[in-house]
Design an enzyme around this catalytic site. Sequence first.
Site, PDB file in Angstrom:
ATOM      1  N   TYR A  97      12.791  31.340   6.414  1.00 40.58           N
ATOM      2  CA  TYR A  97      11.290  32.131   6.840  1.00 40.58           C
ATOM      3  C   TYR A  97      11.408  32.241   8.293  1.00 40.58           C
ATOM      4  O   TYR A  97      11.850  31.433   9.096  1.00 40.58           O
ATOM      5  CB  TYR A  97      10.448  30.976   6.457  1.00 40.58           C
ATOM      6  CG  TYR A  97      10.172  31.009   4.967  1.00 40.58           C
ATOM      7  CD1 TYR A  97       9.786  32.352   3.961  1.00 40.58           C
ATOM      8  CD2 TYR A  97       9.918  29.892   4.281  1.00 40.58           C
ATOM      9  CE1 TYR A  97       9.875  32.259   2.743  1.00 40.58           C
ATOM     10  CE2 TYR A  97       9.525  29.738   2.766  1.00 40.58           C
ATOM     11  CZ  TYR A  97       9.600  31.160   1.884  1.00 40.58           C
ATOM     12  OH  TYR A  97       9.527  31.022   0.788  1.00 40.58           O
TER      13      TYR A  97
ATOM     14  N   LYS B 182       0.964  -1.204   0.040  1.00 39.45           N
ATOM     15  CA  LYS B 182       0.143   0.129  -0.242  1.00 39.45           C
ATOM     16  C   LYS B 182       1.046   1.330   0.026  1.00 39.45           C
ATOM     17  O   LYS B 182       2.116   1.289   0.302  1.00 39.45           O
ATOM     18  CB  LYS B 182      -0.994   0.062   1.030  1.00 39.45           C
ATOM     19  CG  LYS B 182      -0.108   0.049   2.428  1.00 39.45           C
ATOM     20  CD  LYS B 182      -0.972  -0.383   3.750  1.00 39.45           C
ATOM     21  CE  LYS B 182      -0.415  -0.493   5.221  1.00 39.45           C
ATOM     22  NZ  LYS B 182      -0.994  -1.114   6.189  1.00 39.45           N
TER      23      LYS B 182
ATOM     24  N   ARG C 242     -10.418  -0.607  15.209  1.00 35.84           N
ATOM     25  CA  ARG C 242     -10.033   0.275  14.082  1.00 35.84           C
ATOM     26  C   ARG C 242     -11.259  -0.342  13.029  1.00 35.84           C
ATOM     27  O   ARG C 242     -12.188   0.492  12.668  1.00 35.84           O
ATOM     28  CB  ARG C 242      -8.586   0.254  13.495  1.00 35.84           C
ATOM     29  CG  ARG C 242      -8.405   1.011  12.293  1.00 35.84           C
ATOM     30  CD  ARG C 242      -6.983   1.058  12.120  1.00 35.84           C
ATOM     31  NE  ARG C 242      -6.405  -0.065  11.505  1.00 35.84           N
ATOM     32  CZ  ARG C 242      -5.365  -0.223  10.691  1.00 35.84           C
ATOM     33  NH1 ARG C 242      -4.338   0.626  10.931  1.00 35.84           N
ATOM     34  NH2 ARG C 242      -4.885  -1.248  10.150  1.00 35.84           N
TER      35      ARG C 242
HETATM   36  C1  LIG Z   1      -0.410  -1.756   6.815  1.00 36.81           C
HETATM   37  C2  LIG Z   1      -0.805  -3.098   7.297  1.00 36.81           C
HETATM   38  C3  LIG Z   1       0.070  -4.087   7.628  1.00 36.81           C
HETATM   39  C4  LIG Z   1       1.668  -4.226   7.473  1.00 36.81           C
HETATM   40  O1  LIG Z   1       2.248  -3.792   8.668  1.00 36.81           O
HETATM   41  P1  LIG Z   1       3.811  -3.876   8.827  1.00 36.81           P
HETATM   42  O2  LIG Z   1       3.743  -3.220  10.244  1.00 36.81           O
HETATM   43  O3  LIG Z   1       4.265  -2.801   7.980  1.00 36.81           O
HETATM   44  O4  LIG Z   1       4.213  -5.305   8.594  1.00 36.81           O
HETATM   45  C5  LIG Z   1      -0.450  -5.386   7.758  1.00 36.81           C
HETATM   46  N1  LIG Z   1      -1.868  -5.584   8.153  1.00 36.81           N
HETATM   47  C6  LIG Z   1      -2.693  -4.889   7.799  1.00 36.81           C
HETATM   48  C7  LIG Z   1      -4.006  -4.853   8.221  1.00 36.81           C
HETATM   49  C8  LIG Z   1      -2.301  -3.353   7.740  1.00 36.81           C
HETATM   50  O5  LIG Z   1      -2.943  -2.288   7.645  1.00 36.81           O
END
Ligand SMILES: *Cc1c(COP(=O)(O)O)cnc(C)c1O
Length: 368
Positions: A264, A38, A136
């Site tokens: 700035y 992702k 979540r």
């Molecule tokens: C992003 C995500 C992962 C990956 O987690 P890492 O800590 O980067 O290995 C795995 N499962 C879900 C549901 C996620 O949202």
Amino acid sequence: MPKAQETVLEIDLKSLEHNYQYLRSKVEPTVKMMAVVKAFAYGSDSVTIAAKLEKAGIDHFAVAYTKEGETLRAGGIEKPVLVLHPQPHNLTLLIDNCLTPSLYSKHILTEFIKTAEALKLKEYPVHININTGLNRLGFGLEEIDQVITLFKNTLAVRLVGIYSHLAASEDLAEKEFTQGQIETFKKASGKILKAFDHKIMRHLCNTSGILNYPEATFDMVRTGIGLYGYGNSAQEDKKLKPVGTLKTIISQIHNIKAEESVGYNRAFIAKRDTTTATLPIGHADGISRIYGKQKTAVLINDKEAPIIGNVCMDMIMVDVTGIECKEGDQVIIFGKERSAEKLANNAGTISYELITSISQRVKRLIID
Ligand SMILES: *Cc1c(COP(=O)(O)O)cnc(C)c1O
């Protein structure tokens, strides 16, 4: 490694392969591996990363949103792709791209069944997410009977995966909580497995789950950050190799007098005569303002040069007093020589946020 002539994110596919093999060695050979790609594969390049992993033998991919899955398919990725967080409005796009939805609520589950039935699909594969304490996404334990009934009442979709997500797998002080999540997942998924005759895959562990809870790998593990070279612990970071190296160059050097200001809001006031270097990278490239005001430093000719004043949209200024350097010299922001985790920690954040923030304006350079 080539010398940067502008800001560039080098993506080293040999390091990716190394990390994949390391994580692979941590789980039983029968356990499948899902690569989480992702957010542009954690800020790198999702199609390039996925293609390399597909060649290396990865079993499955995951993305957050449907559009990200569409990009993988357009790039020729063929292995199954789980969409972790689809929305009702793009379920047809998801199906058109042969993506696997993660269904996490009664609303999205009933919408998906409706869509699949309208398209006259047969046994379209889906996974469901069970909430075991992260609070979540995911079905509550009290909803499981209803979920089973919804699947039993349709031929259009087929439940092929059950998963949950750990809240604190990297934090050993939360071991008891995590073990509670593992037990809850076993119980909830066990109940569902019993209700169906066909094979249903179970998966729970993310990267730190793989490393800290090898007893909980079930049928598949989902790894993201580890593939990109970070392991949420100093010990694991030593075993992994950062895939991305963010480099830039010195555009201009200034010699300023004590009491003069830089940038700035005059956020840096020189205490002594100071040499500064201006670099072509700013918050629009993903180096947010939290890295400024001397909270962090970049690496120039192996020396730490603190970021002074406020980070600008397209530039940062660094203090190079006493560092031998000239205009055009190489600057390393993070990567192999310099951990993104440490840089992020110094600014009060984590590697995940830093590496996924590198914006699309930064050129990606693939090294294989
Ligand atoms: C992003 C995500 C992962 C990956 O987690 P890492 O800590 O980067 O290995 C795995 N499962 C879900 C549901 C996620 O949202």
